[in-house]
Design a protein around this motif. Structure first.
Motif, PDB file in Angstrom:
ATOM      1  N   GLY A  90      -3.317   4.704   6.306  1.00  0.00           N
ATOM      2  CA  GLY A  90      -3.325   5.983   7.012  1.00  0.00           C
ATOM      3  C   GLY A  90      -2.165   6.895   6.635  1.00  0.00           C
ATOM      4  N   THR A  91      -1.321   6.435   5.735  1.00  0.00           N
ATOM      5  CA  THR A  91      -0.127   7.200   5.358  1.00  0.00           C
ATOM      6  C   THR A  91      -0.488   8.580   4.803  1.00  0.00           C
ATOM      7  OG1 THR A  91       0.864   5.086   4.758  1.00  0.00           O
ATOM      8  CG2 THR A  91       2.037   7.046   4.061  1.00  0.00           C
ATOM      9  N   PRO A  93      -9.983   9.244   2.857  1.00  0.00           N
ATOM     10  CA  PRO A  93     -10.129   7.945   3.528  1.00  0.00           C
ATOM     11  C   PRO A  93      -8.796   7.249   3.772  1.00  0.00           C
ATOM     12  CG  PRO A  93     -10.733   7.737   1.216  1.00  0.00           C
ATOM     13  CD  PRO A  93     -10.423   9.188   1.449  1.00  0.00           C
ATOM     14  N   SER A  94      -8.753   6.371   4.766  1.00  0.00           N
ATOM     15  CA  SER A  94      -7.505   5.687   5.115  1.00  0.00           C
ATOM     16  C   SER A  94      -7.537   4.190   4.884  1.00  0.00           C
ATOM     17  CB  SER A  94      -7.164   5.916   6.591  1.00  0.00           C
ATOM     18  OG  SER A  94      -6.562   7.168   6.764  1.00  0.00           O
ATOM     19  N   GLY A 152       0.800  -1.219   0.000  1.00  0.00           N
ATOM     20  CA  GLY A 152       0.000   0.000   0.000  1.00  0.00           C
ATOM     21  C   GLY A 152       0.838   1.276   0.000  1.00  0.00           C
ATOM     22  N   GLY A 182      -8.718   8.561  -5.554  1.00  0.00           N
ATOM     23  CA  GLY A 182      -8.550   7.756  -6.770  1.00  0.00           C
ATOM     24  C   GLY A 182      -9.177   6.375  -6.624  1.00  0.00           C
ATOM     25  N   GLY A 183      -8.567   5.397  -7.297  1.00  0.00           N
ATOM     26  CA  GLY A 183      -8.977   4.012  -7.096  1.00  0.00           C
ATOM     27  C   GLY A 183     -10.204   3.549  -7.852  1.00  0.00           C
TER      28      GLY A 183
HETATM   29  C1  LIG Z   1      -4.722   3.212  -1.215  1.00  0.00           C
HETATM   30  C2  LIG Z   1      -5.998   3.949  -1.129  1.00  0.00           C
HETATM   31  C3  LIG Z   1      -6.423   4.602   0.053  1.00  0.00           C
HETATM   32  C4  LIG Z   1      -5.656   4.492   1.345  1.00  0.00           C
HETATM   33  O1  LIG Z   1      -4.500   5.259   1.397  1.00  0.00           O
HETATM   34  P1  LIG Z   1      -3.532   5.164   2.656  1.00  0.00           P
HETATM   35  O2  LIG Z   1      -2.493   6.173   2.427  1.00  0.00           O
HETATM   36  O3  LIG Z   1      -2.979   3.758   2.675  1.00  0.00           O
HETATM   37  O4  LIG Z   1      -4.340   5.406   3.878  1.00  0.00           O
HETATM   38  C5  LIG Z   1      -7.592   5.328   0.024  1.00  0.00           C
HETATM   39  N1  LIG Z   1      -8.344   5.393  -1.097  1.00  0.00           N
HETATM   40  C6  LIG Z   1      -8.000   4.756  -2.232  1.00  0.00           C
HETATM   41  C7  LIG Z   1      -8.892   4.844  -3.403  1.00  0.00           C
HETATM   42  C8  LIG Z   1      -6.819   4.020  -2.283  1.00  0.00           C
HETATM   43  O5  LIG Z   1      -6.493   3.375  -3.420  1.00  0.00           O
END
Ligand SMILES: *Cc1c(COP(=O)(O)O)cnc(C)c1O
Length: 297
Positions: free
Chosen positions: A178-179, A174-175, A138, A277-278
């Motif tokens: 949590g980075t 969102p986490s 992650g 994103g994502g």
């Molecule tokens: C990876 C991700 C997160 C979480 O990010 P962290 O920095 O690990 O908390 C949140 N939203 C999406 C869409 C992600 O892909």
């Protein structure tokens, strides 16, 4: 859409009316089709690494991971080998899944037996070959900080405040590990940064964050009474997601719905939401919703 004062800003900020309230969204989802959202920010240092300085990236984690697809896209652009380790793959992935797309971008996938996985990952960074870099699951790593600080700078330099007399003093993102939320809160002490855990509970999230840095007071972890499991389909999240999409912005189905739910229930001020994103993972999640009979489309 707000014009950014600073032309070097990588993404724009849009007004977003949702749940009878007005929000703003920083469109980090539009940064790149694969390297989207906070993965772009977290991999910023690698994005700015000259291709001749590395030959290989190694990482590990789940096969639906957004970080995996982002790394595959990055390595593809840079001409680096990308080795990705996972536990044995049990489910067949769709052709539009993050996994299939990562393979088509050249990812070399290595499955490890369950009982070997832990030890193997623990020794990954020992005896690394030259020009090889390990990205932890992650992207939970101190190397993520510089890119998130860049994001913080863009927020400070946007003209959101000039156009908004009261000023926006609350952010949300969102986490997972949590980075992103942690480094954002550290970079912007004058802002509240709202987040919510999607993997485990608040205690687990705090533990993850504390492994990187002391967690500052302006980071506010919103918790639900109900316990949700990571990336599991919930009808209420799906319905919320549909409402978000109808409002005009597509969010991811794993992380975003819970935070939007928490924001609607537990806050009332105007908030700048950092899109994480994502959305490339939505096809796989939609399959899971269909499989569970929660949606019929
Ligand atoms: C990876 C991700 C997160 C979480 O990010 P962290 O920095 O690990 O908390 C949140 N939203 C999406 C869409 C992600 O892909």
């Amino acid at each position: 859409m707000f014009q950014q004062k600073n032309n070097s800003s990588l993404s724009c900020i849009e007004k977003f009316l949702f749940g009878g309230r007005s929000f703003y969204v920083k469109r980090d989802d539009l940064l790149d089709p694969y390297l989207s959202g906070n993965k772009y920010r977290k991999l910023y240092a690698l994005i700015n690494t000259r291709s001749e300085n590395l030959t290989k990236i190694i990482s590990y984690g789940g096969t639906q991971s957004n970080a995996m697809l982002s790394l595959a896209a990055l390595c593809n652009k840079k001409g680096w080998i990308f080795e990705y380790y996972t536990k044995p793959l049990h489910i067949k992935e769709n052709s539009d899944s993050n996994y299939a797309q990562a393979l088509s971008l050249g990812m070399s996938h290595k499955e490890l037996d369950d009982d070997l996985y832990r030890d193997f990952i623990a020794t990954l960074t020992l005896n690394l070959e030259e020009k090889t870099f390990v990205v932890h699951q992650g992207g939970a790593d101190k190397s993520s900080r510089a890119g998130v600080e860049e994001l913080a700078k863009e927020i400070l330099e946007s003209d959101l405040h000039a156009k908004h007399p009261a000023g926006i003093r609350s952010l949300a993102t969102p986490s997972g590990t949590g980075t992103t939320a942690l480094y954002l809160a550290l970079a912007l002490p004058e802002y509240k940064v709202y987040t919510t855990p999607t993997i485990g509970d608040k205690a687990y999230l705090l533990e993850q964050m504390s492994a990187l840095e002391k967690v500052p007071n302006n980071l506010i972890i919103l918790e639900s009474e109900k316990k949700y499991h990571f990336a599991k389909p919930y009808k209420e999240f799906f319905d919320l997601h549909v409402r978000l999409v109808e409002t005009g912005i597509v969010f991811d189905l794993v992380y975003a719905p819970k935070l939007w739910k928490m924001l609607l229930e537990q806050t009332d001020e105007e908030i700048l939401y950092i899109h994480s994103g994502g959305t490339t993972g939505n096809a796989s999640m939609l399959e899971r919703y269909k499989y569970k009979g929660l949606v019929s489309i």
